[in-house]
Design a protein around this motif. Structure first.
Motif, PDB file in Angstrom:
ATOM      1  N   THR A  65      68.013  81.800  -5.388  1.00  0.00           N
ATOM      2  CA  THR A  65      68.472  81.913  -3.999  1.00  0.00           C
ATOM      3  C   THR A  65      68.647  80.536  -3.373  1.00  0.00           C
ATOM      4  O   THR A  65      69.686  80.240  -2.772  1.00  0.00           O
ATOM      5  N   LEU A  66      67.644  79.705  -3.502  1.00  0.00           N
ATOM      6  CA  LEU A  66      67.714  78.379  -2.869  1.00  0.00           C
ATOM      7  C   LEU A  66      68.766  77.491  -3.525  1.00  0.00           C
ATOM      8  O   LEU A  66      69.385  76.665  -2.854  1.00  0.00           O
ATOM      9  N   ALA A  67      68.998  77.687  -4.813  1.00  0.00           N
ATOM     10  CA  ALA A  67      69.997  76.865  -5.514  1.00  0.00           C
ATOM     11  C   ALA A  67      71.413  77.122  -5.020  1.00  0.00           C
ATOM     12  O   ALA A  67      72.247  76.212  -5.053  1.00  0.00           O
ATOM     13  N   ILE A  68      71.709  78.325  -4.563  1.00  0.00           N
ATOM     14  CA  ILE A  68      73.083  78.651  -4.155  1.00  0.00           C
ATOM     15  C   ILE A  68      73.235  78.737  -2.635  1.00  0.00           C
ATOM     16  O   ILE A  68      74.310  79.027  -2.141  1.00  0.00           O
ATOM     17  N   SER A  69      72.187  78.456  -1.910  1.00  0.00           N
ATOM     18  CA  SER A  69      72.232  78.651  -0.463  1.00  0.00           C
ATOM     19  C   SER A  69      72.587  77.384   0.298  1.00  0.00           C
ATOM     20  O   SER A  69      72.493  76.275  -0.214  1.00  0.00           O
ATOM     21  N   ASP A  70      72.994  77.599   1.553  1.00  0.00           N
ATOM     22  CA  ASP A  70      73.267  76.489   2.473  1.00  0.00           C
ATOM     23  C   ASP A  70      71.975  76.030   3.148  1.00  0.00           C
ATOM     24  O   ASP A  70      71.730  74.848   3.288  1.00  0.00           O
ATOM     25  N   ARG A  71      71.179  77.027   3.597  1.00  0.00           N
ATOM     26  CA  ARG A  71      69.953  76.710   4.339  1.00  0.00           C
ATOM     27  C   ARG A  71      68.879  77.744   4.053  1.00  0.00           C
ATOM     28  O   ARG A  71      69.153  78.930   4.009  1.00  0.00           O
ATOM     29  N   GLU A  72      67.651  77.265   3.937  1.00  0.00           N
ATOM     30  CA  GLU A  72      66.509  78.173   3.803  1.00  0.00           C
ATOM     31  C   GLU A  72      66.038  78.580   5.196  1.00  0.00           C
ATOM     32  O   GLU A  72      66.103  77.792   6.148  1.00  0.00           O
ATOM     33  N   LEU A  73      65.567  79.809   5.320  1.00  0.00           N
ATOM     34  CA  LEU A  73      64.962  80.312   6.548  1.00  0.00           C
ATOM     35  C   LEU A  73      63.508  80.674   6.216  1.00  0.00           C
ATOM     36  O   LEU A  73      63.184  81.834   5.962  1.00  0.00           O
ATOM     37  N   PRO A  74      62.615  79.680   6.203  1.00  0.00           N
ATOM     38  CA  PRO A  74      61.254  79.906   5.715  1.00  0.00           C
ATOM     39  C   PRO A  74      60.428  80.874   6.548  1.00  0.00           C
ATOM     40  O   PRO A  74      59.461  81.439   6.051  1.00  0.00           O
ATOM     41  N   GLY A  75      60.795  81.102   7.799  1.00  0.00           N
ATOM     42  CA  GLY A  75      60.045  82.031   8.638  1.00  0.00           C
ATOM     43  C   GLY A  75      59.996  83.434   8.067  1.00  0.00           C
ATOM     44  O   GLY A  75      59.005  84.151   8.244  1.00  0.00           O
ATOM     45  N   PHE A  76      61.045  83.846   7.377  1.00  0.00           N
ATOM     46  CA  PHE A  76      61.057  85.180   6.766  1.00  0.00           C
ATOM     47  C   PHE A  76      59.919  85.297   5.754  1.00  0.00           C
ATOM     48  O   PHE A  76      59.146  86.252   5.775  1.00  0.00           O
ATOM     49  N   GLY A  77      59.816  84.340   4.845  1.00  0.00           N
ATOM     50  CA  GLY A  77      58.766  84.384   3.835  1.00  0.00           C
ATOM     51  C   GLY A  77      57.385  84.266   4.442  1.00  0.00           C
ATOM     52  O   GLY A  77      56.444  84.947   4.013  1.00  0.00           O
ATOM     53  N   GLU A  78      57.259  83.403   5.451  1.00  0.00           N
ATOM     54  CA  GLU A  78      55.968  83.242   6.112  1.00  0.00           C
ATOM     55  C   GLU A  78      55.496  84.556   6.720  1.00  0.00           C
ATOM     56  O   GLU A  78      54.335  84.948   6.544  1.00  0.00           O
ATOM     57  N   LEU A  79      56.392  85.246   7.410  1.00  0.00           N
ATOM     58  CA  LEU A  79      56.020  86.511   8.039  1.00  0.00           C
ATOM     59  C   LEU A  79      55.741  87.591   6.990  1.00  0.00           C
ATOM     60  O   LEU A  79      54.770  88.346   7.112  1.00  0.00           O
ATOM     61  N   MET A  80      56.572  87.661   5.960  1.00  0.00           N
ATOM     62  CA  MET A  80      56.335  88.676   4.932  1.00  0.00           C
ATOM     63  C   MET A  80      54.981  88.474   4.255  1.00  0.00           C
ATOM     64  O   MET A  80      54.265  89.435   4.001  1.00  0.00           O
ATOM     65  N   ARG A  81      54.616  87.238   3.979  1.00  0.00           N
ATOM     66  CA  ARG A  81      53.312  86.988   3.375  1.00  0.00           C
ATOM     67  C   ARG A  81      52.177  87.328   4.334  1.00  0.00           C
ATOM     68  O   ARG A  81      51.160  87.900   3.939  1.00  0.00           O
ATOM     69  N   ARG A  82      52.359  87.000   5.612  1.00  0.00           N
ATOM     70  CA  ARG A  82      51.301  87.281   6.590  1.00  0.00           C
ATOM     71  C   ARG A  82      51.021  88.773   6.684  1.00  0.00           C
ATOM     72  O   ARG A  82      49.867  89.199   6.608  1.00  0.00           O
ATOM     73  N   VAL A  83      52.072  89.594   6.813  1.00  0.00           N
ATOM     74  CA  VAL A  83      51.840  91.040   6.935  1.00  0.00           C
ATOM     75  C   VAL A  83      51.352  91.623   5.614  1.00  0.00           C
ATOM     76  O   VAL A  83      50.570  92.583   5.615  1.00  0.00           O
ATOM     77  N   SER A  84      51.776  91.073   4.503  1.00  0.00           N
ATOM     78  CA  SER A  84      51.313  91.550   3.203  1.00  0.00           C
ATOM     79  C   SER A  84      49.843  91.225   2.971  1.00  0.00           C
ATOM     80  O   SER A  84      49.117  91.998   2.337  1.00  0.00           O
ATOM     81  N   LEU A  85      49.397  90.084   3.497  1.00  0.00           N
ATOM     82  CA  LEU A  85      47.987  89.701   3.348  1.00  0.00           C
ATOM     83  C   LEU A  85      47.058  90.677   4.049  1.00  0.00           C
ATOM     84  O   LEU A  85      45.885  90.799   3.688  1.00  0.00           O
ATOM     85  N   GLU A  86      47.566  91.389   5.041  1.00  0.00           N
ATOM     86  CA  GLU A  86      46.752  92.409   5.712  1.00  0.00           C
ATOM     87  C   GLU A  86      46.473  93.578   4.775  1.00  0.00           C
ATOM     88  O   GLU A  86      45.551  94.354   5.005  1.00  0.00           O
ATOM     89  N   GLN A  87      47.269  93.706   3.708  1.00  0.00           N
ATOM     90  CA  GLN A  87      47.125  94.807   2.757  1.00  0.00           C
ATOM     91  C   GLN A  87      46.420  94.394   1.466  1.00  0.00           C
ATOM     92  O   GLN A  87      45.571  95.127   0.977  1.00  0.00           O
ATOM     93  N   VAL A  88      46.813  93.240   0.919  1.00  0.00           N
ATOM     94  CA  VAL A  88      46.263  92.802  -0.370  1.00  0.00           C
ATOM     95  C   VAL A  88      46.072  91.287  -0.386  1.00  0.00           C
ATOM     96  O   VAL A  88      46.926  90.536   0.078  1.00  0.00           O
ATOM     97  N   PRO A  89      44.947  90.814  -0.946  1.00  0.00           N
ATOM     98  CA  PRO A  89      44.706  89.365  -0.980  1.00  0.00           C
ATOM     99  C   PRO A  89      45.656  88.619  -1.919  1.00  0.00           C
ATOM    100  O   PRO A  89      45.838  87.412  -1.779  1.00  0.00           O
ATOM    101  N   THR A  90      46.267  89.317  -2.862  1.00  0.00           N
ATOM    102  CA  THR A  90      47.164  88.646  -3.800  1.00  0.00           C
ATOM    103  C   THR A  90      48.532  88.332  -3.181  1.00  0.00           C
ATOM    104  O   THR A  90      49.381  87.734  -3.847  1.00  0.00           O
TER     105      THR A  90
END
Length: 151
Positions: A65-90
């Motif tokens: 994804t990053l190799a073919i993209s113009d810009r990364e939007l890191p907030g998406f990954g940050e939020l997905m990890r945050r809400v996922s951490l509420e479910q599983v530590p991994t």
């Protein structure tokens, strides 16, 4: 299974006509890159990938994804990890991200259906506005997802 689950999710939350394309590609960097380029450059405004975001050697979706993209939007990954951490530590092992290519938004989701819902519920309110900012169409949502647009 995960890709079909994403299609079901979209049918629950999108309140506009749309066309979906379901594609399975192997966990190979060059194949993923070619597929993403093809989808984005053919006018797809939203590309949702599933799987390939872990630490295993074959998990190369974020790199593609990053190799073919113009810009990364890191907030998406940050939020997905945050809400996922509420479910599983991994969830800290996850490398979900999002990026743009032209008028396309690419979001890398986890591979498990229950994790996909958790992540999409968190980030989807921002997706319609992001697509508009990229020059895409106005997208209305329904159900439990309310698209956020600044006043």
């Amino acid at each position: 299974i995960s890709g079909r689950y994403i299609l079901e999710y979209l049918s629950e939350v999108l309140d506009v006509p749309y066309e979906s394309l379901y594609k399975i590609v192997p966990d190979e960097l060059e194949v993923i890159k070619r597929s993403l380029i093809e989808l984005c450059d053919s006018g797809c405004y939203l590309v949702l990938t599933t799987g390939g975001t872990g630490p295993a050697p074959r998990d190369v979706t974020p790199e593609a994804t990053l190799a073919i993209s113009d810009r990364e939007l890191p907030g998406f990954g940050e939020l997905m990890r945050r809400v996922s951490l509420e479910q599983v530590p991994t969830a800290i092992l996850s490398r979900q991200t999002a990026a743009t290519r032209g008028k396309s938004l690419i979001v890398n989701l986890p591979g498990k259906p229950q994790s996909i819902r958790i992540c999409l519920d968190a980030v989807f309110p921002a997706i319609p506005y992001c697509i508009e900012l990229l020059g895409g169409p106005f997208i209305k949502t329904k159900g439990h997802i309310k698209a956020f647009r600044p006043a």
